[in-house]
Structure formats: C-alpha cells, structure tokens
Write an enzyme that holds these catalytic residues in place. Structure first.
Site, PDB file in Angstrom:
ATOM      1  N   ASP A  94       0.972  -1.190  -0.067  1.00 43.82           N
ATOM      2  CA  ASP A  94      -0.079   0.025   0.163  1.00 43.82           C
ATOM      3  C   ASP A  94       0.907   1.251  -0.018  1.00 43.82           C
ATOM      4  OD1 ASP A  94       0.418   1.013   2.929  1.00 43.82           O
ATOM      5  OD2 ASP A  94      -0.613  -0.895   3.589  1.00 43.82           O
ATOM      6  N   HIS A 109       8.682  -5.347  -1.405  1.00 46.21           N
ATOM      7  CA  HIS A 109       8.100  -6.040  -2.007  1.00 46.21           C
ATOM      8  C   HIS A 109       6.990  -5.451  -3.120  1.00 46.21           C
ATOM      9  CE1 HIS A 109       7.929  -9.141   1.610  1.00 46.21           C
ATOM     10  NE2 HIS A 109       9.203  -9.151   0.900  1.00 46.21           N
ATOM     11  N   CYS A 136       3.098  -2.414 -22.602  1.00 43.01           N
ATOM     12  CA  CYS A 136       3.862  -1.810 -21.876  1.00 43.01           C
ATOM     13  C   CYS A 136       4.380  -0.390 -22.455  1.00 43.01           C
ATOM     14  CB  CYS A 136       5.100  -2.474 -21.612  1.00 43.01           C
ATOM     15  SG  CYS A 136       6.884  -1.481 -21.092  1.00 43.01           S
ATOM     16  N   LEU A 202       1.603  -6.758  17.838  1.00 45.50           N
ATOM     17  CA  LEU A 202       0.481  -7.343  18.354  1.00 45.50           C
ATOM     18  C   LEU A 202       0.618  -8.381  19.154  1.00 45.50           C
ATOM     19  CD1 LEU A 202      -2.241  -6.262  18.746  1.00 45.50           C
ATOM     20  CD2 LEU A 202      -3.097  -7.478  16.861  1.00 45.50           C
TER      21      LEU A 202
HETATM   22  N1  APR Z   1      -0.528  -3.283  15.331  1.00 45.44           N
HETATM   23  C1  APR Z   1       0.671  -3.840  15.319  1.00 45.44           C
HETATM   24  N2  APR Z   1       0.784  -5.222  14.873  1.00 45.44           N
HETATM   25  C2  APR Z   1      -0.461  -5.854  14.318  1.00 45.44           C
HETATM   26  C3  APR Z   1      -1.802  -5.241  14.370  1.00 45.44           C
HETATM   27  C4  APR Z   1      -1.681  -3.764  14.619  1.00 45.44           C
HETATM   28  N3  APR Z   1      -3.066  -3.072  14.863  1.00 45.44           N
HETATM   29  N4  APR Z   1      -2.514  -5.915  13.570  1.00 45.44           N
HETATM   30  C5  APR Z   1      -2.075  -7.249  13.520  1.00 45.44           C
HETATM   31  N5  APR Z   1      -0.587  -7.026  13.661  1.00 45.44           N
HETATM   32  C6  APR Z   1       0.533  -8.069  13.517  1.00 45.44           C
HETATM   33  C7  APR Z   1       0.161  -9.404  13.661  1.00 45.44           C
HETATM   34  O1  APR Z   1       0.028  -9.764  15.069  1.00 45.44           O
HETATM   35  C8  APR Z   1       1.091 -10.215  13.037  1.00 45.44           C
HETATM   36  O2  APR Z   1       2.501 -10.565  13.625  1.00 45.44           O
HETATM   37  O3  APR Z   1       1.104  -7.759  12.491  1.00 45.44           O
HETATM   38  C9  APR Z   1       1.561  -8.903  11.706  1.00 45.44           C
HETATM   39  C10 APR Z   1       1.149  -9.167  10.571  1.00 45.44           C
HETATM   40  O4  APR Z   1       1.732 -10.221   9.866  1.00 45.44           O
HETATM   41  P1  APR Z   1       1.219 -10.913   8.224  1.00 45.44           P
HETATM   42  O5  APR Z   1      -0.128 -10.733   8.100  1.00 45.44           O
HETATM   43  O6  APR Z   1       2.007 -11.911   8.304  1.00 45.44           O
HETATM   44  O7  APR Z   1       2.105  -9.667   7.481  1.00 45.44           O
HETATM   45  P2  APR Z   1       3.546  -9.370   7.111  1.00 45.44           P
HETATM   46  O8  APR Z   1       4.381  -9.750   8.194  1.00 45.44           O
HETATM   47  O9  APR Z   1       3.789  -8.130   6.636  1.00 45.44           O
HETATM   48  O10 APR Z   1       3.723 -10.355   5.965  1.00 45.44           O
HETATM   49  C11 APR Z   1       5.059 -10.598   5.258  1.00 45.44           C
HETATM   50  O11 APR Z   1       4.136 -12.022   3.424  1.00 45.44           O
HETATM   51  O12 APR Z   1       2.370 -12.564   2.059  1.00 45.44           O
HETATM   52  C12 APR Z   1       3.884 -11.829   2.295  1.00 45.44           C
HETATM   53  O13 APR Z   1       4.577 -10.428   0.808  1.00 45.44           O
HETATM   54  C13 APR Z   1       3.708 -10.456   1.704  1.00 45.44           C
HETATM   55  O14 APR Z   1       4.741  -8.561   2.596  1.00 45.44           O
HETATM   56  C14 APR Z   1       4.179  -9.561   3.153  1.00 45.44           C
HETATM   57  C15 APR Z   1       4.874 -10.819   3.754  1.00 45.44           C
END
Ligand code: APR
Length: 233
Positions: A94, A109, A136, A202
């Site tokens: 985003d 990413h 393109c 979190l």
């Molecule tokens: N504040 C802080 N942390 C939060 C909140 C919040 N409001 N809500 C959720 N979280 C935490 C969750 O506890 C979790 O540990 O954010 C984390 C999100 O984890 P993922 O959904 O796995 O996202 P991310 O770590 O960014 O994923 C990494 O995986 O699918 C691929 O390329 C994609 O960039 C992505 C990568």
C-alpha cells in the site's frame, strides 16, 4: 539514545491494519479470502492471470478508501525530524507511508500503484485497473503485470537495505509476523553488526527471541509513543 545515529525500521501488514488494510496471515490464514499461494506466486500469475490481476486491481482500488493512521504519521514525523541516518523498509504494497509523508523509504515487496513489464522490466506508476495483456509504454509488449514481489522473486533494493542494516545503531520491526524471508532475517543482520533491536507488534513474532526488547500492542499506540521517546532523548 545518545549513541544512536542510524535507524532502520522494518514495517509489515500490522502497521496498516488500523487503517483497514487486511493483514496477510489473518484468521484462517487467508488473505482477503484467497490462499496467498493462489494470488502471490509466479505460477498463479501464469495459470490464472485474470484472477491475479483482478485481485491486485481490487487491492489498488481499496487504497482510495483508506487513510494513513497514527503509526504512519509518527514514522513520517520521525523521518522529517531525525537528524541522523534513517531508512524505512516496508513489506507493504500500500502507499500509506508515503501518503503520511515518509520519504526515506523502500518498498521491498513492490507497490500497488506501480506496474511492471514482465518483458523489459520497466516499472511505471499505475493507478487504474490493470487487465492482463496491457501493453508496456516502453517496449509495447502486452506484458504489464502487478508490480508485486511474488514468493520466489527477488525483493527490491536488497543492496541498499543490506548497507543500511550494516550501519544501523537501532533496528525496529513493526507489525510483521517474521514469517517471510529475507525480511525476517534483518533483525539478525542488524544485531550481527551491533545494532540494538526493538520489536513493536500485536503478538510476539516468529523471530521474537532475536530482539533485545519487544513491546506488545497496537501500532497506532506503540509507534507514536516510541517516536516521541526517540525524538526527545
Ligand atoms: N498493530 C501492530 N501489529 C499488528 C496489528 C496492529 N494493529 N494488527 C496485526 N498486527 C501484527 C500481527 O500480530 C502479525 O504479527 O502484524 C503482523 C502481520 O503479519 P502478516 O499478516 O504475516 O504480515 P507481514 O509480516 O507483513 O507479511 C510479510 O508476507 O505474504 C507476504 O509479501 C507478503 O509482505 C508480506 C509478507
């Protein structure tokens, strides 16, 4: 904080959760109703281009309905006011960090607001829907795809990220589960080079043991408090 000059911050989906952007590993392990491997791999793009393009079209359209939250705003303030080195590396696709005002940042990413030519590698800013077969603007091949780093593809700007990690005095990980490499390994690289390490999340991430300190809570609360502390130290 007197001895801190260079800060590297890694953010993940948790930093945008309070803006209403879905995290990847939410309930049921689905991302917006899809298995990640069905929308986030080169194989998926090859087998089901319509589905994959539409999925990212939906995510891109949703950007117009969400706003940066207090965590993005605080990180932008830190970027503006921190006199030392600073690099914000986000795994998020985003555009909320830059809309909040961050400039010293890398989208490792990829970006929803960009298209990538699978033929010549040109990256072009993109706001509209992107159907498969879009030509393109640089090479005219019908090969534009979402500019998203899929599993098995190389993240962007790894050299710059590795260089910043080697110089970091403080590494802070915010809102990421620590499940996806190479980002999940940044804490160990930074630690190896002598940085202090802090996690704001979190729940404890998968790599929680590597951090000197972990603060558990929502990014919208923890990040502004941490930034205030850094800037007033
Ligand atoms: N504040 C802080 N942390 C939060 C909140 C919040 N409001 N809500 C959720 N979280 C935490 C969750 O506890 C979790 O540990 O954010 C984390 C999100 O984890 P993922 O959904 O796995 O996202 P991310 O770590 O960014 O994923 C990494 O995986 O699918 C691929 O390329 C994609 O960039 C992505 C990568």
């Amino acid at each position: 904080m007197g001895d801190i000059q260079n800060i590297v911050i890694l953010t993940g989906a948790g930093v945008s959760a309070e803006s209403g952007v879905a995290t990847f590993r939410g309930p049921g392990g689905l991302w917006e109703g899809h298995r990640v491997e069905d929308v986030c791999t080169p194989e998926a793009l090859w087998r089901q281009p319509e589905l994959v393009h539409r999925f990212y079209d939906d995510r891109r359209a949703k950007l117009g309905t969400v706003q940066p939250n207090a965590a993005h705003e605080a990180l932008a303030r830190l970027d503006a006011e921190w006199p030392g080195g600073l690099l914000l590396v986000t795994q998020n696709v985003d555009d909320l960090h830059e809309r909040a005002g961050s400039t010293r940042m890398i989208h490792m990413h990829g970006e929803l607001t960009s298209a990538l030519c699978a033929s010549c590698g040109t990256r072009v800013p993109w706001q509209a829907p992107l159907p498969p077969g879009t030509p393109c603007p640089a090479c005219q091949m019908a090969a534009l795809r979402p500019d998203i780093v899929f599993f098995g593809e190389m993240p962007y700007h790894m050299d710059a990220i590795e260089a910043a990690l080697a110089q970091a005095d403080l590494f802070v990980s915010i809102g990421t589960s620590g499940a996806v490499y190479p980002a999940a390994g940044f804490v160990r690289t930074a630690k190896h080079h002598g940085a202090q390490t802090l996690e704001l999340n979190l729940d404890p991430s998968e790599g929680s043991i590597w951090f000197d300190e972990s603060r558990m809570g929502t990014a919208g609360t923890l990040v502004p408090a941490w930034v205030e502390g850094v800037l007033s130290s």
